[in-house]
Design an enzyme around this catalytic site. Structure first.
Site, mmCIF file in Angstrom:
data_model
loop_
_atom_site.group_PDB
_atom_site.id
_atom_site.type_symbol
_atom_site.label_atom_id
_atom_site.label_comp_id
_atom_site.label_asym_id
_atom_site.label_seq_id
_atom_site.Cartn_x
_atom_site.Cartn_y
_atom_site.Cartn_z
ATOM 1 N N LYS A 193 0.845 -1.197 0.000
ATOM 2 C CA LYS A 193 0.000 0.000 0.000
ATOM 3 C C LYS A 193 0.880 1.247 0.000
ATOM 4 C CE LYS A 193 -1.896 2.820 2.711
ATOM 5 N NZ LYS A 193 -1.822 4.005 1.842
ATOM 6 N N GLU A 268 10.722 1.480 9.402
ATOM 7 C CA GLU A 268 11.704 2.440 8.873
ATOM 8 C C GLU A 268 11.068 3.810 9.028
ATOM 9 O OE1 GLU A 268 14.676 1.795 7.904
ATOM 10 O OE2 GLU A 268 14.767 -0.248 7.115
ATOM 11 N N CYS A 302 14.178 10.935 4.731
ATOM 12 C CA CYS A 302 14.292 10.505 6.123
ATOM 13 C C CYS A 302 15.688 10.724 6.673
ATOM 14 C CB CYS A 302 13.880 9.046 6.233
ATOM 15 S SG CYS A 302 14.781 7.974 5.115
ATOM 16 N N GLU A 403 11.002 16.455 13.497
ATOM 17 C CA GLU A 403 11.350 16.225 12.096
ATOM 18 C C GLU A 403 10.602 17.259 11.251
ATOM 19 O OE1 GLU A 403 9.949 12.590 10.178
ATOM 20 O OE2 GLU A 403 11.866 12.418 9.139
HETATM 21 P P1 NAD Z 1 2.799 8.500 7.261
HETATM 22 O O1 NAD Z 1 3.187 7.746 8.463
HETATM 23 O O2 NAD Z 1 1.780 9.575 7.403
HETATM 24 O O3 NAD Z 1 2.217 7.516 6.146
HETATM 25 C C1 NAD Z 1 2.962 6.420 5.693
HETATM 26 C C2 NAD Z 1 2.009 5.353 5.170
HETATM 27 O O4 NAD Z 1 1.249 4.843 6.254
HETATM 28 C C3 NAD Z 1 1.010 5.845 4.129
HETATM 29 O O5 NAD Z 1 0.905 4.877 3.112
HETATM 30 C C4 NAD Z 1 -0.272 5.940 4.920
HETATM 31 O O6 NAD Z 1 -1.439 5.801 4.135
HETATM 32 C C5 NAD Z 1 -0.111 4.756 5.857
HETATM 33 N N1 NAD Z 1 -0.951 4.792 7.053
HETATM 34 C C6 NAD Z 1 -1.356 5.867 7.761
HETATM 35 N N2 NAD Z 1 -2.139 5.482 8.806
HETATM 36 C C7 NAD Z 1 -2.230 4.140 8.752
HETATM 37 C C8 NAD Z 1 -2.895 3.154 9.541
HETATM 38 N N3 NAD Z 1 -3.648 3.479 10.607
HETATM 39 N N4 NAD Z 1 -2.757 1.853 9.207
HETATM 40 C C9 NAD Z 1 -2.020 1.487 8.137
HETATM 41 N N5 NAD Z 1 -1.372 2.381 7.343
HETATM 42 C C10 NAD Z 1 -1.461 3.689 7.654
HETATM 43 O O7 NAD Z 1 4.147 9.062 6.630
HETATM 44 P P2 NAD Z 1 4.305 10.069 5.415
HETATM 45 O O8 NAD Z 1 3.914 11.435 5.884
HETATM 46 O O9 NAD Z 1 3.657 9.493 4.221
HETATM 47 O O10 NAD Z 1 5.885 10.003 5.180
HETATM 48 C C11 NAD Z 1 6.821 10.805 5.826
HETATM 49 C C12 NAD Z 1 7.522 10.044 6.934
HETATM 50 O O11 NAD Z 1 8.154 8.866 6.404
HETATM 51 C C13 NAD Z 1 8.650 10.839 7.556
HETATM 52 O O12 NAD Z 1 8.615 10.678 8.950
HETATM 53 C C14 NAD Z 1 9.906 10.182 6.987
HETATM 54 O O13 NAD Z 1 11.068 10.342 7.758
HETATM 55 C C15 NAD Z 1 9.479 8.760 6.910
HETATM 56 N N6 NAD Z 1 10.336 7.990 5.990
HETATM 57 C C16 NAD Z 1 11.215 7.076 6.512
HETATM 58 C C17 NAD Z 1 12.069 6.368 5.675
HETATM 59 C C18 NAD Z 1 13.070 5.376 6.217
HETATM 60 O O14 NAD Z 1 13.549 4.557 5.450
HETATM 61 N N7 NAD Z 1 13.405 5.419 7.494
HETATM 62 C C19 NAD Z 1 12.015 6.576 4.302
HETATM 63 C C20 NAD Z 1 11.107 7.507 3.797
HETATM 64 C C21 NAD Z 1 10.266 8.208 4.655
#
Ligand code: NAD
Length: 512
Positions: A193, A268, A302, A403
């Protein structure tokens, strides 16, 4: 060559979807075909123009179930193939992706707002990932363990079966490839997803790998919202492991949902990485490195080096040179070749950046460059934020602890090595870090003492699918990339084979 985009990119996206997916309607990609959702309508906005360009409907539980059923069937077929055959197909995936790399990069750039130059690099890296893990398929050997009995004891790395992967919006196709490749290398099927904000390129990627020979249904993209479609995938009994890439807040929800089902997860998550410049560091390289660390992808990365720790002897010079260089970074429409910093992906994120910068200034940080919206011709309604240098930041301020996930670097002074380590580690995160120094002993001391899953010396952001990646602290747990990332997609089985002829007699039971 720069693209020529009309208005909000609607026509270009439609044309690219027809070319790459064979369909301009959009939904989930399940068992090798488009499955149109029936849930809430999700509207996609072009980050560079702020204009709506397409809509689709949330997949929901029924499509997740169809995908889970298809995945369970395809996984058995896939695992029944020889390791060599799986590897050959994965290698072919790399070639297939390279054939249409430019179109995929364009789709990503227009729909996610990422500079086309970055998208081209990321799509090429996705091809690398399939080739790298394709090479691992027939090298996943177990061990023979010299147990102190007459048994032959050996281990097998077996797949979980079906894994659910959930990814964020900042590097959609890259993150999709990053997790799909090791998962299928290890013999799993996938329910993936992507972020509801950036679902297009990942969906195309799965169609492409099917064209290269990956069985239909082995990888299914379920497009929709997190709390409906994402949650349904984790809750589905077919899911035996979850790999989540996203924010720490959602990571907690995912870990709890996985724990409820007693299935493992990899997280991650985010970061607030310390990029540390010592008096003896090469300042020319450090100034360039500091910009690459935090302004690439408009800081929506990230591992972004969002805290720049500078030793007092070079602090003033570093701030001045960094501020001057930062003011010259070409900010612009993402589909133009010379754009280095594009828009922020969405309005919520743009507002988050703006409000944290304002809070930083209210707490005493000094804006040395940027600190406001960027005015871009053709992108007047887009989410452009100027690359920003905040000087005189104290590590306790929100701009040093939260962040920001935008093009903002907080510059913090320090006196000596011990203080640099203390400041670097005074963070709930631990994703990455770096030190710029000419002292090799100090370089190794810093690498050993900074709490981070990745650490660079006189460099920043060098990452490769061959090398493990992951977080300490609230940056998450588990590893992706490299052999360690591959092992996350396997469970080890220990097999005991009795080789002694009279072994049963040892148990002392009667044979009749
Ligand atoms: P987010 O946590 O808002 O969303 C990530 C994913 O989770 C989306 O697909 C979203 O639809 C899904 N999601 C949200 N609520 C959910 C639930 N209750 N159940 C299941 N899935 C759910 O993150 P974002 O705003 O899309 O991305 C930014 C974040 O991602 C930043 O914190 C960034 O640092 C992190 N990130 C980390 C890495 C890494 O490898 N460590 C890489 C890229 C981004």
């Amino acid at each position: 060559m720069s693209l020529n985009i009309q208005k909000n990119g609607e026509q270009e996206v439609e044309q690219l979807l027809i070319t790459l997916l064979g369909d301009s309607r959009f939904g989930s990609w399940v068992a090798g075909e488009m499955a149109l959702g029936k849930g809430e309508t999700i509207h996609l906005t072009n980050p560079a123009t702020g204009q709506h360009f397409m809509s689709y409907q949330d997949a929901g539980e029924a499509i997740v179930q169809t995908a889970a059923d298809a995945a369970m069937v395809a996984q058995k077929l896939w695992w029944a193939k020889t390791a060599t055959a799986r590897g050959q197909i994965m290698w072919a995936c790399g070639a297939k992706i390279r054939q249409v790399a430019e179109e995929v990069a364009q789709l990503e750039s227009i729909s996610a707002g990422k500079p086309i130059r970055d998208c081209r690099v990321e799509v090429a890296k996705v091809a690398d990932m399939f080739e790298y893990y394709g090479g691992w398929c027939d090298k996943m050997t177990g061990q023979v363990i010299p147990v102190p009995t007459s048994h032959l004891n050996y281990t097998r790395h077996e797949p979980y079966g079906v894994v659910t992967q959930i990814t964020p919006w900042n590097a959609p196709v890259f993150t999709g490839g990053w997790q799909i490749a090791p998962a299928i290398c290890a013999g799993n099927a996938v329910l993936l997803k992507p972020s509801e904000l950036t679902p297009l390129s990942t969906t195309v990627l799965v169609k492409l790998i099917e064209e290269a020979g990956v069985p239909k249904g082995l990888v299914n993209v379920i497009n929709g919202l997190g709390h409906t479609t994402g949650a349904a995938a984790i809750a589905n009994p077919a899911t035996k492991k979850v790999v989540f890439v996203g924010s720490p807040k959602t990571g907690g929800i995912i870990a709890a949902a996985s724990a409820q089902r007693v299935i493992p997860c990899v997280l991650e998550l985010g970061g607030k990485s310390a990029n540390i410049v010592f008096n003896d560091g090469d300042l020319d390289r450090a100034v360039v490195g500091a910009q690459a660390a935090v302004f690439a992808a408009a800081g929506q990365s990230c591992v972004s080096g969002s805290r720049l720790l500078v030793q007092r002897g070079v602090y003033a010079e570093m701030v001045e040179r960094l501020a001057s260089a930062t003011s010259k970074i070409p900010v612009g429409l993402p589909w133009l070749d010379d754009t280095m910093v594009g828009p922020i992906n969405n309005l919520t994120q743009y507002q988050h950046i703006n409000s944290l910068v304002n809070q930083g200034v209210a707490e005493g940080a000094v804006v040395a460059s940027g600190g406001c919206r960027a005015d871009i011709h053709g992108g007047e309604e887009g989410y452009f934020y100027r690359p920003t240098v905040l000087a005189d930041v104290d590590n306790a301020m929100a701009v040093a602890q939260e962040e920001i996930f935008g093009p903002v670097v907080s510059v913090i002074p320090f006196d000596d090595e011990d203080e640099a380590v203390a400041i670097a580690n005074a963070s709930r995160f631990g994703l990455a870090g770096a030190a710029w120094t000419a002292d090799v002993g100090r370089a190794h001391r810093m690498a050993a003492q900074v709490n981070a899953g990745t650490f660079w010396v006189n460099s920043y952001k060098a990452i490769n699918v061959m090398s493990p990646f992951g977080g300490f602290g609230e940056s998450g747990y588990g590893r992706s990339s490299g052999y360690e990332g591959l092992l996350e997609y396997t469970q080890t089985k220990s097999v005991w084979v009795e080789t002694a002829r009279d072994a049963a007699i040892q148990f002392g039971y009667s044979i009749e």
